[in-house]
Scaffold this motif. Structure first.
Motif, PDB file in Angstrom:
ATOM      1  N   LYS A  95       0.822  -1.204   0.000  1.00  0.00           N
ATOM      2  CA  LYS A  95       0.000   0.000   0.000  1.00  0.00           C
ATOM      3  C   LYS A  95       0.860   1.260   0.000  1.00  0.00           C
ATOM      4  CE  LYS A  95      -3.871  -1.978   2.671  1.00  0.00           C
ATOM      5  NZ  LYS A  95      -4.681  -1.811   3.910  1.00  0.00           N
ATOM      6  N   SER A  96       0.335   2.263  -0.663  1.00  0.00           N
ATOM      7  CA  SER A  96       0.895   3.608  -0.581  1.00  0.00           C
ATOM      8  C   SER A  96      -0.221   4.501  -0.066  1.00  0.00           C
ATOM      9  CB  SER A  96       1.372   4.081  -1.958  1.00  0.00           C
ATOM     10  OG  SER A  96       0.259   4.349  -2.796  1.00  0.00           O
ATOM     11  N   ALA A  97       0.027   5.783  -0.025  1.00  0.00           N
ATOM     12  CA  ALA A  97      -1.019   6.703   0.434  1.00  0.00           C
ATOM     13  C   ALA A  97      -2.154   6.805  -0.567  1.00  0.00           C
ATOM     14  CB  ALA A  97      -0.412   8.086   0.674  1.00  0.00           C
ATOM     15  N   LYS A  98      -1.915   6.368  -1.806  1.00  0.00           N
ATOM     16  CA  LYS A  98      -2.930   6.551  -2.844  1.00  0.00           C
ATOM     17  C   LYS A  98      -3.328   5.289  -3.597  1.00  0.00           C
ATOM     18  CE  LYS A  98       0.626   7.937  -6.206  1.00  0.00           C
ATOM     19  NZ  LYS A  98       1.105   9.023  -7.093  1.00  0.00           N
ATOM     20  N   ALA A  99      -2.657   4.170  -3.358  1.00  0.00           N
ATOM     21  CA  ALA A  99      -2.966   2.976  -4.147  1.00  0.00           C
ATOM     22  C   ALA A  99      -2.625   1.701  -3.384  1.00  0.00           C
ATOM     23  CB  ALA A  99      -2.208   3.017  -5.474  1.00  0.00           C
ATOM     24  N   GLU A 100      -3.078   0.585  -3.948  1.00  0.00           N
ATOM     25  CA  GLU A 100      -2.781  -0.733  -3.388  1.00  0.00           C
ATOM     26  C   GLU A 100      -2.363  -1.656  -4.528  1.00  0.00           C
ATOM     27  OE1 GLU A 100      -5.172  -2.514  -0.092  1.00  0.00           O
ATOM     28  OE2 GLU A 100      -5.678  -4.015  -1.623  1.00  0.00           O
ATOM     29  N   TYR A 101      -1.348  -2.468  -4.294  1.00  0.00           N
ATOM     30  CA  TYR A 101      -0.818  -3.365  -5.308  1.00  0.00           C
ATOM     31  C   TYR A 101      -0.856  -4.792  -4.772  1.00  0.00           C
ATOM     32  CZ  TYR A 101       1.033   1.181  -6.670  1.00  0.00           C
ATOM     33  OH  TYR A 101       1.141   2.516  -6.989  1.00  0.00           O
ATOM     34  N   ARG A 102      -1.285  -5.736  -5.610  1.00  0.00           N
ATOM     35  CA  ARG A 102      -1.396  -7.133  -5.193  1.00  0.00           C
ATOM     36  C   ARG A 102      -0.571  -8.033  -6.099  1.00  0.00           C
ATOM     37  NH1 ARG A 102      -5.571  -8.293  -1.594  1.00  0.00           N
ATOM     38  NH2 ARG A 102      -6.829  -6.467  -1.027  1.00  0.00           N
ATOM     39  N   ALA A 103      -0.017  -9.077  -5.525  1.00  0.00           N
ATOM     40  CA  ALA A 103       0.792 -10.013  -6.296  1.00  0.00           C
ATOM     41  C   ALA A 103       0.939 -11.314  -5.518  1.00  0.00           C
ATOM     42  CB  ALA A 103       2.162  -9.427  -6.600  1.00  0.00           C
ATOM     43  N   GLU A 104       1.294 -12.359  -6.256  1.00  0.00           N
ATOM     44  CA  GLU A 104       1.525 -13.663  -5.627  1.00  0.00           C
ATOM     45  C   GLU A 104       2.977 -13.829  -5.177  1.00  0.00           C
ATOM     46  OE1 GLU A 104      -2.035 -13.395  -7.295  1.00  0.00           O
ATOM     47  OE2 GLU A 104      -0.343 -13.512  -8.688  1.00  0.00           O
ATOM     48  N   ALA A 105       3.854 -12.971  -5.666  1.00  0.00           N
ATOM     49  CA  ALA A 105       5.268 -12.994  -5.253  1.00  0.00           C
ATOM     50  C   ALA A 105       5.787 -11.557  -5.222  1.00  0.00           C
ATOM     51  CB  ALA A 105       6.098 -13.843  -6.200  1.00  0.00           C
ATOM     52  N   VAL A 106       6.695 -11.296  -4.303  1.00  0.00           N
ATOM     53  CA  VAL A 106       7.262  -9.952  -4.149  1.00  0.00           C
ATOM     54  C   VAL A 106       8.781 -10.045  -4.113  1.00  0.00           C
ATOM     55  CG1 VAL A 106       7.456  -7.926  -2.651  1.00  0.00           C
ATOM     56  CG2 VAL A 106       5.252  -9.101  -2.879  1.00  0.00           C
ATOM     57  N   ILE A 107       9.420  -9.150  -4.842  1.00  0.00           N
ATOM     58  CA  ILE A 107      10.883  -9.045  -4.793  1.00  0.00           C
ATOM     59  C   ILE A 107      11.234  -7.673  -4.226  1.00  0.00           C
ATOM     60  CG2 ILE A 107      13.040  -9.038  -6.099  1.00  0.00           C
ATOM     61  CD1 ILE A 107      11.630 -10.798  -8.186  1.00  0.00           C
ATOM     62  N   ILE A 108      11.865  -7.666  -3.061  1.00  0.00           N
ATOM     63  CA  ILE A 108      12.267  -6.416  -2.419  1.00  0.00           C
ATOM     64  C   ILE A 108      13.650  -6.034  -2.931  1.00  0.00           C
ATOM     65  CG2 ILE A 108      12.708  -5.255  -0.235  1.00  0.00           C
ATOM     66  CD1 ILE A 108      10.877  -7.308   1.107  1.00  0.00           C
ATOM     67  N   ALA A 109      13.710  -4.933  -3.669  1.00  0.00           N
ATOM     68  CA  ALA A 109      14.980  -4.496  -4.252  1.00  0.00           C
ATOM     69  C   ALA A 109      15.077  -2.974  -4.204  1.00  0.00           C
ATOM     70  CB  ALA A 109      15.090  -4.997  -5.693  1.00  0.00           C
ATOM     71  N   ALA A 110      14.584  -2.408  -3.115  1.00  0.00           N
ATOM     72  CA  ALA A 110      14.550  -0.952  -2.980  1.00  0.00           C
ATOM     73  C   ALA A 110      15.846  -0.375  -2.442  1.00  0.00           C
ATOM     74  CB  ALA A 110      13.383  -0.535  -2.073  1.00  0.00           C
ATOM     75  N   GLY A 111      16.873  -1.204  -2.333  1.00  0.00           N
ATOM     76  CA  GLY A 111      18.167  -0.721  -1.876  1.00  0.00           C
ATOM     77  C   GLY A 111      18.224  -0.548  -0.368  1.00  0.00           C
ATOM     78  N   ALA A 112      19.369  -0.084   0.076  1.00  0.00           N
ATOM     79  CA  ALA A 112      19.559   0.243   1.486  1.00  0.00           C
ATOM     80  C   ALA A 112      19.530   1.756   1.568  1.00  0.00           C
ATOM     81  CB  ALA A 112      20.892  -0.301   1.989  1.00  0.00           C
ATOM     82  N   SER A 113      18.454   2.308   2.083  1.00  0.00           N
ATOM     83  CA  SER A 113      18.307   3.761   2.059  1.00  0.00           C
ATOM     84  C   SER A 113      19.375   4.427   2.904  1.00  0.00           C
ATOM     85  CB  SER A 113      16.917   4.171   2.561  1.00  0.00           C
ATOM     86  OG  SER A 113      16.774   3.870   3.922  1.00  0.00           O
ATOM     87  N   ARG A 114      19.878   5.529   2.393  1.00  0.00           N
ATOM     88  CA  ARG A 114      20.905   6.290   3.103  1.00  0.00           C
ATOM     89  C   ARG A 114      20.247   7.441   3.853  1.00  0.00           C
ATOM     90  NH1 ARG A 114      22.231   2.388  -0.561  1.00  0.00           N
ATOM     91  NH2 ARG A 114      24.470   2.123  -0.728  1.00  0.00           N
ATOM     92  N   ARG A 115      20.191   7.317   5.176  1.00  0.00           N
ATOM     93  CA  ARG A 115      19.582   8.375   5.976  1.00  0.00           C
ATOM     94  C   ARG A 115      20.376   9.654   5.776  1.00  0.00           C
ATOM     95  NH1 ARG A 115      20.105   9.687  11.470  1.00  0.00           N
ATOM     96  NH2 ARG A 115      21.536   7.945  11.765  1.00  0.00           N
ATOM     97  N   SER A 116      19.692  10.763   5.587  1.00  0.00           N
ATOM     98  CA  SER A 116      20.368  12.014   5.289  1.00  0.00           C
ATOM     99  C   SER A 116      20.070  13.061   6.354  1.00  0.00           C
ATOM    100  CB  SER A 116      19.943  12.523   3.911  1.00  0.00           C
ATOM    101  OG  SER A 116      20.798  13.553   3.483  1.00  0.00           O
ATOM    102  N   LEU A 117      20.609  14.257   6.159  1.00  0.00           N
ATOM    103  CA  LEU A 117      20.399  15.371   7.071  1.00  0.00           C
ATOM    104  C   LEU A 117      19.866  16.571   6.301  1.00  0.00           C
ATOM    105  CD1 LEU A 117      23.675  15.537   9.220  1.00  0.00           C
ATOM    106  CD2 LEU A 117      21.424  14.859  10.024  1.00  0.00           C
ATOM    107  N   PRO A 118      19.072  17.419   6.948  1.00  0.00           N
ATOM    108  CA  PRO A 118      18.634  18.661   6.304  1.00  0.00           C
ATOM    109  C   PRO A 118      19.755  19.689   6.344  1.00  0.00           C
ATOM    110  CG  PRO A 118      17.749  18.553   8.528  1.00  0.00           C
ATOM    111  CD  PRO A 118      18.456  17.234   8.287  1.00  0.00           C
ATOM    112  N   LEU A 119      20.890  19.309   5.765  1.00  0.00           N
ATOM    113  CA  LEU A 119      22.087  20.153   5.808  1.00  0.00           C
ATOM    114  C   LEU A 119      22.153  21.017   4.557  1.00  0.00           C
ATOM    115  CD1 LEU A 119      24.815  20.701   7.326  1.00  0.00           C
ATOM    116  CD2 LEU A 119      25.816  18.959   5.808  1.00  0.00           C
ATOM    117  N   PRO A 120      22.138  22.332   4.686  1.00  0.00           N
ATOM    118  CA  PRO A 120      22.224  23.209   3.512  1.00  0.00           C
ATOM    119  C   PRO A 120      23.419  22.863   2.637  1.00  0.00           C
ATOM    120  CG  PRO A 120      21.704  24.496   5.466  1.00  0.00           C
ATOM    121  CD  PRO A 120      22.034  23.100   5.948  1.00  0.00           C
ATOM    122  N   GLY A 121      23.172  22.676   1.356  1.00  0.00           N
ATOM    123  CA  GLY A 121      24.224  22.365   0.400  1.00  0.00           C
ATOM    124  C   GLY A 121      24.400  20.894   0.116  1.00  0.00           C
ATOM    125  N   LEU A 122      23.880  20.015   0.988  1.00  0.00           N
ATOM    126  CA  LEU A 122      24.092  18.573   0.830  1.00  0.00           C
ATOM    127  C   LEU A 122      23.409  18.040  -0.431  1.00  0.00           C
ATOM    128  CD1 LEU A 122      25.368  16.058   2.164  1.00  0.00           C
ATOM    129  CD2 LEU A 122      23.180  15.660   3.280  1.00  0.00           C
TER     130      LEU A 122
END
Length: 290
Positions: A95-122
């Motif tokens: 689910k997202s805020a606006k839709a729903e997706y259904r499947a019989e198999a799921v592959i998670i490949a969204a990467g390893a998110s890099r937590r960031s900072l609200p640092l000006p210029g970054l």
């Protein structure tokens, strides 16, 4: 045959989509669109098979997605917030805020998110001296002054990777306490105020007014992303990464993972290989259910 839902449109996700599609499955790839992963932020890629000249990570990512779209694979720009079982407990829904997706198999490949900072210029200097992968970009900073932003194990690893290449390596902990720092790395614990540069990173400014000349900043503030969705289904983790077997299967039947979220070598070649394995394994899983 059935549907395969793939989370993420990086090298692992696109590779998985290609193999699942060729295997006869109906494939949908959901990704965050302009919020690119590590590849999209890479300044130049030149250590990859088939590239006559170095290209930006953004361009390589675009080529991959467009090539998959040409085969009829459906790509949806959306940000998922939930992953769970379907009402019959024999399928899955995301689910997202606006839709729903259904499947019989799921592959998670969204990467390893890099937590960031609200640092000006970054954000403005991403790809212009700001990097998210020392293994990918350390070569470009040979003999230069760099810093790693972070204090955890990931940050310490990135600093260690940079040491043989850079002339000077700093660790910016931004007020946090670091673990065992590799010899040769200088820790600067002060709070950051901004990152500055015209066309590339030139210096960092601290909250107390100090300035430090810099050629590159490697952001390593931890990982999450894919693992957060995986946890919702009881997928086993190992050291903050999704645990998979040789066929990229998790402990939950029908859930597979590939790419950076599984840990190990954070490289395109590895992600493409794992994506191929996951795509083939998902097709085999669906055939077994038919």
């Amino acid at each position: 045959m059935g549907k395969v839902l793939i989370l993420g449109a990086g090298p692992a996700g696109v590779s998985a989509a290609l193999y699942a599609k060729r295997g006869g499955a109906e494939v949908t790839v959901v990704y965050k669109g302009n919020d690119t992963g590590a590849l999209g932020k890479a300044e130049l890629i030149q250590n990859y098979y088939g590239l006559e000249k170095a290209v930006s990570g953004e361009e390589l990512e675009r080529r991959g997605i467009e090539g998959a779209k040409a085969l009829g694979i459906d790509f949806v720009e959306d940000e998922l917030v939930e992953l769970g079982y379907g009402d019959d407990f024999k399928s899955f829904k995301a689910k997202s805020a606006k839709a729903e997706y259904r499947a019989e198999a799921v592959i998670i490949a969204a990467g390893a998110s890099r937590r960031s900072l609200p640092l000006p210029g970054l954000k403005e200097l991403e790809g212009h001296g700001v990097s998210y992968c020392a293994t990918c970009d350390a070569f470009f900073y040979k003999g230069k002054t760099v810093a790693v932003l972070g204090a955890g194990d990931y940050a310490l690893h990135e600093a260690e990777v940079l040491l043989p290449h850079a002339a000077k390596v700093y660790l910016f902990t931004n007020g946090e306490e670091a673990g065992k720092v590799p010899a040769g790395v200088e820790v600067i614990p002060g709070k950051l105020a901004s990152l500055q540069g015209t066309d590339r990173v030139e210096k960092t400014v601290f909250a107390d007014g100090r300035e430090l000349p810099l050629d590159g900043l490697f952001v390593a503030l931890g990982t999450a992303g894919s693992t957060e969705l995986a946890r919702k289904l009881g997928v086993m983790l190992e050291g903050g990464n999704i645990k998979v077997d040789g066929q990229m299967a998790t402990n939950v039947p029908g859930i597979f993972a590939a790419g950076d979220c599984t840990g190990g070598l954070l490289q395109i070649a590895k992600a493409v290989y794992q994506g191929a394995e996951a795509g083939l394994a998902a097709v085999k899983f669906l055939r077994g259910k038919a």
